[in-house]
Structures are given as C-alpha cells and as structure tokens.
Design a protein around this motif. Sequence first.
Motif, PDB file in Angstrom:
ATOM      1  N   GLN A  47       2.088  -0.714  -6.112  1.00  0.00           N
ATOM      2  CA  GLN A  47       2.964   0.445  -6.228  1.00  0.00           C
ATOM      3  C   GLN A  47       4.168   0.084  -7.096  1.00  0.00           C
ATOM      4  O   GLN A  47       4.546  -1.089  -7.209  1.00  0.00           O
TER       5      GLN A  47
ATOM      6  N   ASP B 182       0.852  -1.180   0.000  1.00  0.00           N
ATOM      7  CA  ASP B 182       0.000   0.000   0.000  1.00  0.00           C
ATOM      8  C   ASP B 182       0.895   1.239   0.000  1.00  0.00           C
ATOM      9  O   ASP B 182       2.119   1.152   0.128  1.00  0.00           O
ATOM     10  N   ARG B 183       0.290   2.404  -0.168  1.00  0.00           N
ATOM     11  CA  ARG B 183       1.098   3.621  -0.269  1.00  0.00           C
ATOM     12  C   ARG B 183       1.901   3.909   0.997  1.00  0.00           C
ATOM     13  O   ARG B 183       3.092   4.241   0.913  1.00  0.00           O
TER      14      ARG B 183
ATOM     15  N   THR C 181       1.458   4.738  -8.498  1.00  0.00           N
ATOM     16  CA  THR C 181       0.442   4.045  -7.716  1.00  0.00           C
ATOM     17  C   THR C 181      -0.628   3.553  -8.678  1.00  0.00           C
ATOM     18  O   THR C 181      -1.311   4.358  -9.318  1.00  0.00           O
TER      19      THR C 181
ATOM     20  N   ALA D  46      -4.715   0.002  -4.675  1.00  0.00           N
ATOM     21  CA  ALA D  46      -4.551   0.039  -3.226  1.00  0.00           C
ATOM     22  C   ALA D  46      -3.305  -0.695  -2.767  1.00  0.00           C
ATOM     23  O   ALA D  46      -2.631  -0.264  -1.823  1.00  0.00           O
ATOM     24  N   ARG D  47      -2.989  -1.808  -3.394  1.00  0.00           N
ATOM     25  CA  ARG D  47      -1.785  -2.565  -3.053  1.00  0.00           C
ATOM     26  C   ARG D  47      -0.987  -2.865  -4.319  1.00  0.00           C
ATOM     27  O   ARG D  47      -0.583  -4.005  -4.571  1.00  0.00           O
TER      28      ARG D  47
END
Length: 514
Positions: A186, A161-162, A180, A183-184
């Motif tokens: 990156q 995640d971020r 990004t 949500a998961r």
Amino acid sequence: GTDASAAGRATTAAGPREGAPRVVFQFTGQGSPYPGMAAALHDRFPVVREVLEVCDRAHRQETGDPLLPVLLEEGAGVREAVRRTDLAQPALFALQCALVRLWHEAGVVPDAVTGHSVGEYAALYAAGALPLADGLRLVTARGRLMRRLCPPGAMVAAALDRPGAAALTASVPGAELAVTNGARAQVLAGPVAVVERLCSLLEARGTPHERLPVDRAFHTEQMRPMLEALRAVLDEVPFTPTRLTFVSALDGIARPAGWVPDTDHQVRHTREPVRFDEALRAVGERSPDILLEIGPHTTLSSLARRALPDVRTAPSLRRGDGLGALWGAATELHCAGADVRWELFLDGCGGRRIPLPGYRFQHRNHWTGPRPGAPQDATTTGKEPAVAAEQVQREALVEQILGAIVESTSRNFGEDPSAVAGDTPFFDLGADSLQMINVLRELEKEFEVKVTMRELFEETGTPRLLARLIAERVPAGPLTAAAGPAPTEGPAPTDSPASYAPPAPAPVSSAPPA
C-alpha cells in the motif's frame, strides 16, 4: 551480443512459441524517474531522439523551458528537478512515448495497455487515444497545476494489507490510503508532517516502508484545489477512440477498443486512489504471454511477478544498467513468440550473423588455470602461505554470509531456499524495495554492515555479489573467526575459538496496527 553493455549476460528460456503473443504494456508512475534516464536510449536510437525532440519543443512552447536536460543529464540539479511534479510528469511521459515508438519500430505492438497513476497518459498514447504533442501539453499543465495549487505533501510505501493500512490512516488525521499495488503493498499519503508521523509509527511497529521521491500527496484530498482547473484543460484535449484494450487502474475495468476517454474519467483518476492490484487482476484475466514495462525502472515488473507468477515479465529499462534491460526485454519478447526486428537493435553496433561450424566441436580442453577441483596451496598458486590462507578464510566468510542472505531472502520472499541460487538476480525473484529493506535490516543486524538500496540494486544485484560486498566491510572479530582460523605452519592450538552465533533477527510484525 548486441552491445558491450550486454556482455556477460545470459538468458535462459524456452524457444519461441508459435503464433503472435499477447503482449501487455504496463506504464510506470511518477516515483520512478531519475537523472539521465533517457540518455542511453537517446544516444543509440534515432526514433527515440525524434520523439524526445517533439516533446521538448512542446514543453518549450508551454513553459519556455527545455525538457531534454531532465531526461539526459545527471547531477544535483537534475536530481532535484525529477522530484518536482511539474517536470517529472512531462519527462516521464516523453520517455514512455519514446519507448512505445521504439518497440513499435522493433515490431512489438501491444494487445492491451495499463498505466499506474500518471503512467496512464502514456498508455492512452500507446492505445491511439492521445496525440503525442497534445499529451505532452496535457501532462505538463497537469503537473504545473499540482505544483501551483496543491500544498506540498509526501507519500510512503508500506508492507501492509488494505485493512491494516485503513486502520493506520484512521489513527493519523490527514493520512489517506492513496495506492494499492498488491495484497501487502500500500501507499499512504498526506501532508509532510502527517507522513513523517506515519513513518515513525511504521518504524516502531517494524513494518517495512519506504518514503517515495515525490513532493505532493497524489490521489488524496490534497489534489482537490486543482481539479476544476484540470477539468478545463481536459475539455480542450482531442481524445480519440482507443485502438486496443485499455485497462484503467482507476477501477480495474478492461475497456475494449473504441472506448473514448472523457474528462470525468481523468478527473476521477487524478483524485481517487490507484488500484493497480485490480488492474493486474484484469490483465491476468486476458491470459497474456508477456508483460512489458514501459518506464525508466522495474517498479511494475516486480509487482506483476508477485501478482501473476506464471506470466513472463520484462522491464524496458533498469536504473544503473544502461541498455542491458532493453536487450533482455527483446530476448524475452522473442522467447514469448514476438517477431522482433533485430536489425533495429543491431544497427551501428557491429553485430552480424556468423556461420557456425558444420562439424562436431572437438573436445579439446583449453583451460588455462589450475586444474578444476585440484587442491591449491601456496606452491601451486605462487602465493605466500599467509596470503593464500587469508584468501581461503575470506572465501569461507563469503559463503557464510551468502548462506545468511539466501535464508533471509527466501523467508522474506516466501521462496524455498533451494530456489534462491547465489547468482540469481534479486529482480528475477520478484524483489521490490520494501522486501529488500527488510532483508538488508536483518543482514545489517547480523553482520554490522550497512548496505544502501542503491548499492544493492546498482552495484550487486545477486546474493553472491552482495555477500562479497558485505565481506569486504565486515569488521574483524568473531565473524572472521567463525569463517575459520587461518592455517599456521606450527602445531595446531589446543584451544579453538568460540563459534559465532548471530542473534536471530526480530520478526516483522504482520498484524494490523491497533
């Protein structure tokens, strides 16, 4: 079917809806090109050849070198070429513009467009803001400036995640969060040594990750040396107002028709992180009927399936699939309500309309094999008992492996196991390479068999086909014994073999790094 490559394909969907559908084109970024990515399109469609030849001429004028070999040929030299940003960027732009023209000829016009990283330039072409030849010259200059002025770099996609990605990059000097995607999902970037350090940390923490096939750290501070030169190039580009909604992955803002791209926007777009998660959010707010990926593979379709699970998605191309994905996309567009001009796809393939019988089909059985459900032994199959027994044992092993694949896939994708059928393509489940890396790791640990990502997506593609591939490679021993001993003609042995209990796979850590 429209082509031999579509043989055996089936698409299940509702019938076409009433009214013109809201179609969104999404344009893939640089990590997606591969050798020969435009070959099948170039061979089949004159409009594609026309666009690619215009782009090839523009590229020759700028560099003195042809562009078509990167798009049409395969081999070690081309594999290296598509990793070079000065060739990958114009090649991707040319392919995407050719697909835009192809879909336009087929009667498919977007309601809105969005692009991932360099894919935004082809999106501007589709929106009417960037002429074809000018766009090709722009992305060629952009790629050459990056290769000449920016130091070598690398990028790695990671299931973080971020906040977790921010914590990890903060612990490694020189690392940055560059993209990004969800949500998961990156992408981290930086100098090569820095990314190698990131990969080591991700590996140690059990975090699924994948090194991207690029040679620069895009959307990071490493782009700064070329920004002023890029600004000078952009000042000479004749951008015009967009003719439809343009959703930028720079900030996730949907800009209405009439927006004119400017130099400042494109410079920021080159330096700042990609927020494709925000672009998908803005796209979802428009309630689209279908997202059509414009690019050489299925990268964005997988992201869109997870972010917008209720929206139909389709890729134009899929690596290793010839034109199969194109036929599937045309079918999906038809089912979404698009008035597809099928003549374009049928031209030259021998396909035609055929009359159907005007009476009920006669219920006559034409089955030529053994009666379905009937027990088969060596007598009915004509095989020796030992051969028949070995085949039964092998099929039992396939079913055992299939169960493990379904269990691992459903757990990693967050699906109910009942939703993962043996013949459901991984792509239809929204699979991406990061998720499948974790699945393959678990299967490798359990069955002691190595399967590459290329084999997964190009040679199997479904849980059952993957199970058969693993079964062919599984070493003899407890696994084959667990599938069931081969029957013998003598009395049954008194001691049965011990059952095989594979070790539970280690869980993937989802906690952010300390």
